[in-house]
Each structure stands twice: as structure tokens, then as C-alpha cells.
Scaffold this active site. Sequence first.
Site, PDB file in Angstrom:
ATOM      1  N   SER A 138      70.586  17.177  62.205  1.00  0.00           N
ATOM      2  CA  SER A 138      71.087  16.766  63.512  1.00  0.00           C
ATOM      3  C   SER A 138      71.601  15.338  63.414  1.00  0.00           C
ATOM      4  O   SER A 138      71.521  14.702  62.353  1.00  0.00           O
ATOM      5  CB  SER A 138      69.975  16.853  64.567  1.00  0.00           C
ATOM      6  OG  SER A 138      68.942  15.935  64.263  1.00  0.00           O
ATOM      7  N   LYS A 139      72.099  14.821  64.524  1.00  0.00           N
ATOM      8  CA  LYS A 139      72.687  13.483  64.531  1.00  0.00           C
ATOM      9  C   LYS A 139      71.696  12.410  64.104  1.00  0.00           C
ATOM     10  O   LYS A 139      72.100  11.370  63.578  1.00  0.00           O
ATOM     11  CB  LYS A 139      73.227  13.163  65.929  1.00  0.00           C
ATOM     12  CG  LYS A 139      74.451  13.979  66.332  1.00  0.00           C
ATOM     13  CD  LYS A 139      74.932  13.590  67.712  1.00  0.00           C
ATOM     14  CE  LYS A 139      76.147  14.405  68.114  1.00  0.00           C
ATOM     15  NZ  LYS A 139      76.607  14.065  69.485  1.00  0.00           N
TER      16      LYS A 139
END
Length: 511
Positions: free
Chosen positions: A268-269
Site C-alpha cells: 500500500s502507499k
Amino acid sequence: MTTTTPRVRFAPSPTGLLHVGNARTALYNWLFARRTGGQFLLRIEDTDLERSEVRYETQLIEDLRWLGLDWDEGPAGPDAAPGSPEKGAHGPYRQSERLEIYAEHTERLLTEGKAYRCFCTSEELEAERKVAVAEHRPQVYSGRCRALSAAVIDQNLAAGRPFAVRLKIGEEPLRFHDLVRGPVEFAAESVSDPILVRSATSVSAGIPVYNYVVTVDDALMGITHVIRGDDHISNTPRQVAIYQAFGWPIPEFAHLSTILGADRERLSKRHGATSISTFRQMGYLPEALVNYLALLGWGAEDGKTETFTLEELTRAFSLERVTPSPAIFDFDKLNWLNRHYLKQADPDRLAELAWGYFAGRLPDANAAPAPVQAWFARLLALFVPAVDHLDQLPLKAAPVFAFDPEAAHAHEENAAILAADSARIVLGELASRVRAHSSPVTPEVFKAWMNEVKAATGVKGKDLFRPVRIALTGTHSGPEFDKLIPLIEDGAALGLAVPSVRDRIERFMGV
């Protein structure tokens, strides 16, 4: 439609940026099609009208092209934006333009008794779910609208009661073959009677759900192999049931492993860059990213080769070597590959890609005279080997452009070096020679000065060179002087924001 030619598709939703997982899916589909002589389709799944945006569609198409992935059918035209021409005989290739097709097929299922209208309200369904939870039963629909009489259905329709359309699921297990995981089976009761079209007052007004439209599209477009992420495994039995209801052949499935971060949580980010556009902005080369994406769940037959061009990947790729084990996204490995391709890249191409990172320090690329362009090529040759991606260049090359003698003196490590008596003596000897020299400083002249300072002071090694480097660049480490000095002097002579050796020494000694 039946065909012996492999046909695969990449079907992203334009609700966000193209990220690593979807890009790998697109790449594997493309490689499979090109390896087998099949066709690769691009289809835009934009039925989520609230979240779909034209800018995301435009960006993902641009990202696919940047990666080098083309398609045989799908959006076309100069920018492939909505409303532009399409190529292929199975369009439209945007789901928002296929709603009539879905409605026609829904009416067919209703007419054939393979689907039914469900008039249950959301409150009724929630109450049913709570009972199931309390009784520790699976939270699936009870099917209470499945056996409504024609009279009751007509009465509800006449009253304008909204309804969803549900598929009738039989009692037999739902099975499919996964090219990555082997035979897969789901019990019918775990699927229940899935919704095909969300609640509305008519079939045409209802919004069809993902599992329904993707199956209809895949069947009508002749997709033979569905290659996608393993987060879709739970969707597959519903889709198999839809294929069976229409009497369509079921394609081969290949569910790709999850991509995890270094902490073994889903990427994820928070792990860093995950979108293709971000990697592009950071100065990763497409060939490096394609090479790395291919290795996330697939490996060469010899188990050793790790660098592949797109053409080499096409020849080597096979679904048989795709593993179901989670893939760990390793930024160090990606950086290693990018450095490999940066070293191989054509200098003119590198200059074109890197120029924009030096905005404010260089003139516009289109207006830069040839000597400035040649100087920039030398700058890149000196600093590109020291970066993982191109956006690191301005910081690496900062000592050439920026010169802040106060900051250089104040830096903790520099201050410790400069505090030595030998450093003061060395810099004094060098400054006297610089002041007495009126011509540009050449590497030969500078080398002669350093030899003279060494002889005059008896200082040598790092005690000799580190104070001088700090005085010239503000840091005690960096490129060799014989490469750095001419870059500085030539940059100053070209009128760039590059202080000369004389200016640097004078300003440093004046602090």
C-alpha cells in the site's frame, strides 16, 4: 463465441491510479498473448459512476503505453479518451456504454427462469443477516423471493416496488480450473443466490454488479483465459455460475499471487510509491519497472536470470512458472534493476528524461545551446551511476550548482574536519595559489597545486583532500577532482548557475 486463439484482457476501473498489482496483471496478460500469438484486449470497467473519472482513464492508458504495452482491441485514437474511436469488433469497450447489452441478457435469464426478482428491502436483508449471525449460520441470502408466484410478482411490479435481480444457484459445487493453483471448488451454499442487478423499479434502471458484467463481457468478447489477482478468487464461483446459466464455455483462470510489502502486509502507499505514474515521476525507466514486475511471481526457467528486455520476457514467459506464493515488493531490487538500465540507456535519452529535474538551474531544453547540452551530458555521466532513480540527480549534483560556505562550515562532520590545524594550513596554501592564478583552472593545474600543497605542508591522504573538497563542494565526499573541476569551470564559463573554483575558494575562506 468460440475460438482456439487465446484471448485475454486487462479490465481496470478508472477510479484511481494504475498501481503495481494492476500493472503486473496487465503485463502478464500482455506477455501471455504475445507469447501464444493471441490477442490482448483493454476494457474499461467504469460502471462505478460515482468514482470513475476521465482523468484516471487517461492516466492509466498513458501508463500502459509508457510501459510498452499495446492492445489489439479496446480504446484507440490519439489519446484514447472517452468518446474517441475504438479498435476491435467486440465493442463498446467501456462498460458504461454496454448497459443495454446487460439489460438484454438479464431479461433473457428472467425469461428462462434462471434468475428472479428479489423485492426484499435493505432493512429486511439486514434483519436476516443479524439472525444468521446470532445463530452462527453463514450470512447468505435465504432465497425467500425465489419462489414468489407470478401473481405476487405482477402485483409488486404494478405497485412500483423496486427489486434486485438474483441468479438461481443450484445444489452442485461450483468448480473451475486455475492454471496457477489447480482445481478449485466452492460449495453452492457458500455462494447463495448472488445479485446480478441492484435494486430498481425496472431491469434497465438497475445497476448491474461487477461479477455479472465482467462475465457477460468476457463471454461476448471471447476471452479464453482470465488472468488476474488472487483477490478475485472469491468472485470466481459466482462468475462460473453465470457462465453456466447462459450455457457459455468457462474460460481458464489464473489467479496471481498477492504483492506484499517488506513487512509482509499487502502493498500500500505506506510502503512507498505504488502507482506507475509515481515511479515514472521519480525517474524509473519503464524497462526496469517492466522487468521487476515480471519477477513478482514469475521466474526464469534457469532460476537465475533476472534481467530481461520486453522482447526477452515475451519469449521466456509462461503461466506454468507463475507461483501462487505471495510476492514481496523489494525496492532495493527494483533500484538495482533501474541502475542497470540507467547505465545501459542512450545518453541523449537520459538527457531528455533528466533535464526537467533541473528546472531553475538550466535553461529550457528547447532553447539550450549545444555547448550547454554537451555540458549536461558530462554532468549525467558523472552522477547517474550514483543514483537509484533520476529524481535523485539534483541532490547528487547539488555541489556543482549550489555553494553555501556558511552551511559547509556549520555541517557537523565538516566542522570536525575543518577544526584540525592541518586543514587550516592546507586551505591557506591552496587559497594563495588560486588567488595568484587568473586563468580557468584545469585538472592539470589543480593537480599540480595539490602536489605543491602536499609538499609544502607535509599533509597527505584524507587530511589533505577532505578540507579541499569541503571548500569546493560543501561536502567531504564526492566525484574525483579530475572530473569535477572541469565540470565546475566549464559550467561557470557557460554562464550557468555554477560558481567557479576561484569564487568557491574566495567565498569559503571569507567566512
